[in-house]
Design an enzyme around this catalytic site. Structure first.
Site, PDB file in Angstrom:
ATOM      1  N   LYS A  69       0.835  -1.212   0.000  1.00  0.00           N
ATOM      2  CA  LYS A  69       0.000   0.000   0.000  1.00  0.00           C
ATOM      3  C   LYS A  69       0.868   1.260   0.000  1.00  0.00           C
ATOM      4  O   LYS A  69       0.680   2.148  -0.837  1.00  0.00           O
ATOM      5  CB  LYS A  69      -0.896   0.008   1.256  1.00  0.00           C
ATOM      6  CG  LYS A  69      -1.485   1.354   1.622  1.00  0.00           C
ATOM      7  CD  LYS A  69      -2.403   1.251   2.810  1.00  0.00           C
ATOM      8  CE  LYS A  69      -1.927   1.880   4.088  1.00  0.00           C
ATOM      9  NZ  LYS A  69      -1.693   3.315   4.114  1.00  0.00           N
ATOM     10  N   ASN A  70       1.823   1.331   0.930  1.00  0.00           N
ATOM     11  CA  ASN A  70       2.588   2.572   1.072  1.00  0.00           C
ATOM     12  C   ASN A  70       3.603   2.779  -0.048  1.00  0.00           C
ATOM     13  O   ASN A  70       4.191   3.856  -0.164  1.00  0.00           O
ATOM     14  CB  ASN A  70       3.280   2.628   2.443  1.00  0.00           C
ATOM     15  CG  ASN A  70       2.283   2.930   3.552  1.00  0.00           C
ATOM     16  OD1 ASN A  70       1.106   3.192   3.283  1.00  0.00           O
ATOM     17  ND2 ASN A  70       2.735   2.879   4.788  1.00  0.00           N
ATOM     18  N   CYS A 163      -6.171   8.096   8.878  1.00  0.00           N
ATOM     19  CA  CYS A 163      -6.357   7.496  10.197  1.00  0.00           C
ATOM     20  C   CYS A 163      -6.284   8.568  11.280  1.00  0.00           C
ATOM     21  O   CYS A 163      -5.442   9.466  11.203  1.00  0.00           O
ATOM     22  CB  CYS A 163      -5.260   6.465  10.455  1.00  0.00           C
ATOM     23  SG  CYS A 163      -5.604   4.858   9.775  1.00  0.00           S
ATOM     24  N   ARG A 168      -0.567  15.177  12.435  1.00  0.00           N
ATOM     25  CA  ARG A 168       0.003  14.937  11.114  1.00  0.00           C
ATOM     26  C   ARG A 168       0.110  16.212  10.263  1.00  0.00           C
ATOM     27  O   ARG A 168      -0.593  16.372   9.263  1.00  0.00           O
ATOM     28  CB  ARG A 168      -0.782  13.836  10.396  1.00  0.00           C
ATOM     29  CG  ARG A 168      -0.860  12.578  11.227  1.00  0.00           C
ATOM     30  CD  ARG A 168      -1.468  11.422  10.512  1.00  0.00           C
ATOM     31  NE  ARG A 168      -0.516  10.716   9.668  1.00  0.00           N
ATOM     32  CZ  ARG A 168      -0.724   9.519   9.142  1.00  0.00           C
ATOM     33  NH1 ARG A 168      -1.856   8.902   9.364  1.00  0.00           N
ATOM     34  NH2 ARG A 168       0.177   8.949   8.398  1.00  0.00           N
ATOM     35  N   ASP A 352       3.819   1.429  12.184  1.00  0.00           N
ATOM     36  CA  ASP A 352       2.707   0.698  11.565  1.00  0.00           C
ATOM     37  C   ASP A 352       2.605  -0.751  12.040  1.00  0.00           C
ATOM     38  O   ASP A 352       1.674  -1.462  11.658  1.00  0.00           O
ATOM     39  CB  ASP A 352       2.839   0.732  10.030  1.00  0.00           C
ATOM     40  CG  ASP A 352       2.476   2.100   9.468  1.00  0.00           C
ATOM     41  OD1 ASP A 352       1.973   2.952  10.224  1.00  0.00           O
ATOM     42  OD2 ASP A 352       2.699   2.323   8.258  1.00  0.00           O
ATOM     43  N   ARG A 444      -8.538  -0.446   4.200  1.00  0.00           N
ATOM     44  CA  ARG A 444      -7.627   0.558   3.622  1.00  0.00           C
ATOM     45  C   ARG A 444      -6.284  -0.076   3.291  1.00  0.00           C
ATOM     46  O   ARG A 444      -5.570   0.433   2.424  1.00  0.00           O
ATOM     47  CB  ARG A 444      -7.388   1.699   4.620  1.00  0.00           C
ATOM     48  CG  ARG A 444      -8.584   2.600   4.858  1.00  0.00           C
ATOM     49  CD  ARG A 444      -8.178   3.814   5.688  1.00  0.00           C
ATOM     50  NE  ARG A 444      -6.910   4.314   5.208  1.00  0.00           N
ATOM     51  CZ  ARG A 444      -5.883   4.653   5.989  1.00  0.00           C
ATOM     52  NH1 ARG A 444      -5.990   4.615   7.292  1.00  0.00           N
ATOM     53  NH2 ARG A 444      -4.759   5.084   5.465  1.00  0.00           N
TER      54      ARG A 444
HETATM   55  C1  UD1 Z   1       3.815   7.333   6.188  1.00  0.00           C
HETATM   56  C2  UD1 Z   1       2.984   6.091   6.006  1.00  0.00           C
HETATM   57  C3  UD1 Z   1       2.341   5.695   7.320  1.00  0.00           C
HETATM   58  C4  UD1 Z   1       3.418   5.551   8.407  1.00  0.00           C
HETATM   59  C5  UD1 Z   1       4.299   6.797   8.468  1.00  0.00           C
HETATM   60  C6  UD1 Z   1       5.473   6.648   9.421  1.00  0.00           C
HETATM   61  C7  UD1 Z   1       2.216   6.253   3.720  1.00  0.00           C
HETATM   62  C8  UD1 Z   1       1.085   6.490   2.796  1.00  0.00           C
HETATM   63  N1  UD1 Z   1       1.954   6.366   5.030  1.00  0.00           N
HETATM   64  O1  UD1 Z   1       2.933   8.363   6.616  1.00  0.00           O
HETATM   65  O2  UD1 Z   1       1.682   4.446   7.141  1.00  0.00           O
HETATM   66  O3  UD1 Z   1       2.794   5.356   9.653  1.00  0.00           O
HETATM   67  O4  UD1 Z   1       4.830   7.096   7.167  1.00  0.00           O
HETATM   68  O5  UD1 Z   1       6.265   5.578   9.057  1.00  0.00           O
HETATM   69  O6  UD1 Z   1       3.313   5.947   3.304  1.00  0.00           O
HETATM   70  N2  UD1 Z   1       5.598  15.283  10.239  1.00  0.00           N
HETATM   71  C9  UD1 Z   1       5.770  16.632  10.480  1.00  0.00           C
HETATM   72  N3  UD1 Z   1       5.678  17.496   9.427  1.00  0.00           N
HETATM   73  C10 UD1 Z   1       5.445  17.061   8.155  1.00  0.00           C
HETATM   74  C11 UD1 Z   1       5.276  15.689   7.923  1.00  0.00           C
HETATM   75  C12 UD1 Z   1       5.359  14.804   8.989  1.00  0.00           C
HETATM   76  O7  UD1 Z   1       5.980  17.046  11.603  1.00  0.00           O
HETATM   77  O8  UD1 Z   1       5.386  17.893   7.239  1.00  0.00           O
HETATM   78  C13 UD1 Z   1       5.638  14.338  11.371  1.00  0.00           C
HETATM   79  C14 UD1 Z   1       4.294  13.647  11.567  1.00  0.00           C
HETATM   80  O9  UD1 Z   1       3.431  14.413  12.359  1.00  0.00           O
HETATM   81  C15 UD1 Z   1       4.703  12.383  12.266  1.00  0.00           C
HETATM   82  C16 UD1 Z   1       6.065  12.074  11.642  1.00  0.00           C
HETATM   83  O10 UD1 Z   1       6.525  13.275  11.054  1.00  0.00           O
HETATM   84  O11 UD1 Z   1       4.880  12.610  13.628  1.00  0.00           O
HETATM   85  C17 UD1 Z   1       6.014  10.971  10.612  1.00  0.00           C
HETATM   86  O12 UD1 Z   1       5.244  11.376   9.520  1.00  0.00           O
HETATM   87  P1  UD1 Z   1       5.577  10.944   8.035  1.00  0.00           P
HETATM   88  O13 UD1 Z   1       6.872  10.195   7.995  1.00  0.00           O
HETATM   89  O14 UD1 Z   1       5.427  12.117   7.162  1.00  0.00           O
HETATM   90  O15 UD1 Z   1       4.406   9.913   7.760  1.00  0.00           O
HETATM   91  P2  UD1 Z   1       3.390   9.889   6.564  1.00  0.00           P
HETATM   92  O16 UD1 Z   1       4.099  10.131   5.281  1.00  0.00           O
HETATM   93  O17 UD1 Z   1       2.205  10.694   6.905  1.00  0.00           O
END
Ligand code: UD1
Length: 465
Positions: A69-70, A163, A168, A352, A444
């Protein structure tokens, strides 16, 4: 004034700019034939349903893992970068993928399916605004931002859902794109950006945290920028390598030049591509943990065990009896030890798999601890594990789990995707029927999960709430 200028630029680039109800209706009418092959029940699977599962149960034989998925979500949002066909193999049958197909259709992409190959033709792309309802229903739709701006010089995306596991934010996505020359306007429920001179320019970008989504958004935007982009402290998840492989197969020039340092040389043209994503490490990890929890002998195949990173080391530390092959893990009944685990970016223990590990630890004699560092609100499942008889206390981002032997059937709620799977794991050790409500999250991310478990002889059914 700034808003008016932005709106004019976006409108001028966009023949279907206004995503009103009428527009959506007209679009769906004129494209109903095309959409009918795309929109199916899968996007809504599990909505208003509950699962009843009778335990205890064991797994046996072999469970084959689907594509990730990711890995496929950022690949799907990147198909719009090119006006050449993109052929994707074995897309997982999950609602997140189908929601993205619906959004792509609404953006004007022509989608056709033949056997296990789905072809995306973005030469018919009609808008640079991803603002329809479906966009707000999934967090991954923020990944359209980079590709839309790269293709059109400007783009607008409605702010996403996903979720309910914390705030986020998207500051890193925006900072990275700003460094490529994008100016942003943010509203309460949207973000829109325009590249200086309608083009992006390579840059040297340092992320203060290796965000997966931000890395993906910046990568997919930078491949068409003028000059070279460096991303420092880039995310190192296997899905990042997979996106890199996909974009390179499309004609991009991306490489690792150091630990967490990525170089992207801008190109002006992309080409037709055939691609199959990696096996889903989290789906695989979930069945491995389910096998251990239910004291089963089962082989989980179709993924690269190295992609589990520290999760594999944690299982070894716990005394898991496993045979690790090149593309499978065979699990045997094991006497497990408690463990102290902290979730971290890859190769650390993945957030995850945190809920599934917690489920397993409820059955491991002794005291275990989990510290969640990625998402601040990701222990909601603990309350429901306790309703099933577990002994877990949560303080802030730390959970203490006292292992037990006996559990009780009850009605519980799936609070997110991984919690949903973890509750099914709990049911494997419970004598009686566990009712899991609000199961839409499960679909999902877990392709054919009910079918896979039914094949295993598990008495599991989805029924109306
Ligand atoms: C992706 C995965 C999700 C997984 C996560 C962490 C997908 C579609 N989803 O989510 O399943 O749980 O990685 O391995 O691939 N953050 C910030 N600012 C930003 C972006 C992120 O502070 O602009 C923080 C978030 O709040 C969180 C952390 O960084 O605490 C991790 O987020 P991120 O690595 O971006 O996860 P996702 O890409 O949302």
């Amino acid at each position: 004034m700034k808003t008016i200028i932005y709106t004019l630029i976006l409108l001028s680039l966009n023949t279907h700019a206004v995503c009103t109800q009428e527009f959506q209706r007209a679009f769906f009418d004129t494209n109903s034939k095309r959409l009918s092959s795309v929109v199916d029940d899968l996007a809504l699977k599990g909505v208003g349903k509950k699962i009843v599962v009778k335990g205890p149960f064991k797994l046996s034989g072999e469970i084959k893992i689907n594509t990730a998925k990711n890995a496929y979500l950022p690949i799907l949002t990147s198909v719009i970068l090119s006006d050449k066909p993109v052929h994707l193999y074995d897309l997982p049958k999950i609602s997140d993928v189908n929601k993205l197909k619906i959004i792509l259709s609404e953006l004007g992409v022509t989608i056709t399916e033949k056997g296990n190959v789905t072809t995306f033709d973005s030469s018919t792309l009609k808008t640079n605004m991803a603002v329809c309802d479906m966009v707000t229903k999934m967090r991954a739709s923020i990944l359209f931002l980079g590709p839309l701006i790269a293709r059109y010089g400007a783009g607008k995306v409605a702010l996403p859902g996903g979720c309910p596991i914390g705030a986020r934010p998207i500051d890193l996505h925006l900072e990275g794109l700003k460094a490529l020359g994008v100016n942003f306007e943010e509203g309460d429920d949207f973000v829109q950006g325009i590249g200086k001179f309608n083009s992006l320019v390579g840059s040297d970008i340092s992320l203060y945290f290796p965000s997966v989504g931000a890395t993906e958004n910046i990568m997919s935007a930078a491949i068409l920028a003028k000059g070279e982009t460096i991303i420092r402290n880039a995310a190192k998840e296997p899905e990042i390598d997979d996106l890199m492989d996909f974009l390179n197969a499309m004609g991009a020039k991306i490489s690792w030049i150091g630990d967490g340092v990525m170089k992207i040389e801008g190109v002006s043209e992309l080409k037709e591509v055939h691609y199959r994503a990696i096996g889903d490490r989290i789906e695989a990890g979930t069945y491995v943990l389910m096998g251990l929890m239910s004291r089963s002998h089962v082989k989980i195949s179709g993924f690269n065990p190295e992609h589990l990173g520290d999760a594999l080391n944690v299982l070894k530390m716990m005394g898991a009896n496993m045979k690790v092959g090149p593309d499978y893990i065979e699990v045997f009944p094991s006497q497990l030890r408690p463990v102290d685990v902290t979730t971290l970016p890859h190769p650390g223990f993945p957030t995850d798999m945190q809920a599934q590990l917690m489920a397993l630890l409820t059955t491991v004699e002794g005291q275990s601890k989990i510290t969640e560092t990625l998402f601040e609100n990701r222990f909601m499942h603990a309350e429901y594990f306790n309703k099933l008889g577990a002994d877990i206390t949560v303080e802030g981002n730390k959970a203490t789990i006292n292992g037990k032997e006996n559990f009780v059937p009850n009605k519980v709620v799936a609070t997110d995707l991984r919690a949903a799977a973890a509750l099914i794991m709990m049911a494997s050790r419970i004598e009686g029927v566990t009712e899991i409500h609000d199961v839409k999250h499960l679909f999902r991310g877990y392709s054919d999960i009910l079918e896979k478990l039914e094949e295993q002889g598990v008495d599991i059914k989805m029924i109306n709430e």
